[in-house]
Design a protein around this motif. Structure first.
Motif, mmCIF file in Angstrom:
data_model
loop_
_atom_site.group_PDB
_atom_site.id
_atom_site.type_symbol
_atom_site.label_atom_id
_atom_site.label_comp_id
_atom_site.label_asym_id
_atom_site.label_seq_id
_atom_site.Cartn_x
_atom_site.Cartn_y
_atom_site.Cartn_z
ATOM 1 N N LYS A 135 7.251 -10.863 -8.735
ATOM 2 C CA LYS A 135 7.929 -9.676 -8.230
ATOM 3 C C LYS A 135 7.050 -8.500 -8.640
ATOM 4 O O LYS A 135 6.649 -8.371 -9.797
ATOM 5 C CB LYS A 135 9.311 -9.523 -8.873
ATOM 6 N N GLY A 136 6.729 -7.655 -7.694
ATOM 7 C CA GLY A 136 5.889 -6.508 -8.010
ATOM 8 C C GLY A 136 6.054 -5.417 -6.980
ATOM 9 O O GLY A 136 6.834 -5.531 -6.035
ATOM 10 N N ASP A 137 5.304 -4.362 -7.188
ATOM 11 C CA ASP A 137 5.382 -3.208 -6.298
ATOM 12 C C ASP A 137 4.101 -3.062 -5.500
ATOM 13 O O ASP A 137 3.000 -3.153 -6.043
ATOM 14 C CB ASP A 137 5.615 -1.916 -7.105
ATOM 15 N N GLU A 138 4.282 -2.833 -4.226
ATOM 16 C CA GLU A 138 3.177 -2.481 -3.352
ATOM 17 C C GLU A 138 3.022 -0.975 -3.515
ATOM 18 O O GLU A 138 3.982 -0.226 -3.277
ATOM 19 C CB GLU A 138 3.558 -2.856 -1.923
ATOM 20 N N ILE A 139 1.868 -0.520 -3.946
ATOM 21 C CA ILE A 139 1.686 0.904 -4.242
ATOM 22 C C ILE A 139 0.597 1.512 -3.365
ATOM 23 O O ILE A 139 -0.331 0.826 -2.948
ATOM 24 C CB ILE A 139 1.370 1.145 -5.741
ATOM 25 N N PHE A 140 0.739 2.802 -3.100
ATOM 26 C CA PHE A 140 -0.276 3.535 -2.361
ATOM 27 C C PHE A 140 -1.443 3.796 -3.304
ATOM 28 O O PHE A 140 -1.248 4.286 -4.420
ATOM 29 C CB PHE A 140 0.277 4.861 -1.829
ATOM 30 N N ASN A 142 -3.810 6.000 -3.061
ATOM 31 C CA ASN A 142 -4.163 7.410 -3.218
ATOM 32 C C ASN A 142 -3.194 8.164 -4.121
ATOM 33 O O ASN A 142 -3.596 9.072 -4.841
ATOM 34 C CB ASN A 142 -4.226 8.086 -1.848
ATOM 35 N N SER A 143 -1.914 7.795 -4.097
ATOM 36 C CA SER A 143 -0.940 8.569 -4.854
ATOM 37 C C SER A 143 -0.240 7.759 -5.946
ATOM 38 O O SER A 143 0.508 8.326 -6.726
ATOM 39 C CB SER A 143 0.128 9.114 -3.898
ATOM 40 N N SER A 144 -0.454 6.472 -6.001
ATOM 41 C CA SER A 144 0.209 5.563 -6.949
ATOM 42 C C SER A 144 1.719 5.510 -6.753
ATOM 43 O O SER A 144 2.434 5.021 -7.615
ATOM 44 C CB SER A 144 -0.119 5.925 -8.401
#
Length: 179
Positions: A135-140, A142-144
């Motif tokens: 389970k994790g986060d998909e992050i941008f 450029n902006s986190s």
């Protein structure tokens, strides 16, 4: 009885007796040198009964997380054929995905994304093959900022030095590592 044997048969019998004594002496020496030595077969693990458990080995955790990040680097570079090759084979058959249609299953392919792993669980599914659910986060990049929480199953095949990735739903992950 031994008196009735010919000279050649007596020599053969003595030779077999000497071989048996030497073999017995070798076994005794092995047991003295290594008291834990056993002639029992390896215990076979019933992998179907294994349940997922929390990954506590940092090296394994980062290996799996880096495999997912490699998947995202292929997406960001628009190398969809490479994405297709690391997707789980059963998943691609189930979703009718091929090299040309792989982009259809990738959400937000036009954005630079990365993955930040969270809870990870593992279970052995065969000798040298381990399943990890993450389970994790998909992050941008450029902006986190977090794009969305996403779940993956990663199969590491230590026998072939190969891995595959499969997006999964939250209900398959289950929120804990109790299988």
């Amino acid at each position: 009885m031994i008196k009735d044997l010919s000279e050649g048969e007596k020599k053969t019998l003595i030779a077999w007796f000497i071989v048996a004594v030497i073999f017995l002496l070798i076994l005794i020496v092995i047991k003295i040198i290594n008291p834990d030595f056993s002639f029992q077969r390896e215990k076979r693990i019933d992998y179907s009964k294994n349940k997922y458990s929390v990954v506590t080995d940092y090296n394994r955790y980062y290996t799996v997380t880096n495999a997912i990040n490699k998947y995202y680097s292929f997406i960001n570079a628009h190398e969809y054929e490479s994405v297709y090759h690391i997707l789980d084979e059963e998943y691609t058959k189930e979703k009718n995905v091929d090299k040309d249609t792989v982009i259809n299953i990738i959400s937000d392919a036009d954005k630079a994304l990365s993955y930040r792993g969270g809870l990870m669980c593992s279970k052995d599914i065969a000798k040298g093959i381990t399943s990890y659910i993450v389970k994790g986060d998909e992050i941008f990049m450029n902006s986190s900022g977090v794009n969305k929480t996403i779940y993956y199953e990663i199969i590491l095949d230590g026998n072939k030095f190969h891995y595959s990735i499969k997006p999964i739903e939250e209900k398959f992950f289950g929120g804990n590592c109790n299988g």
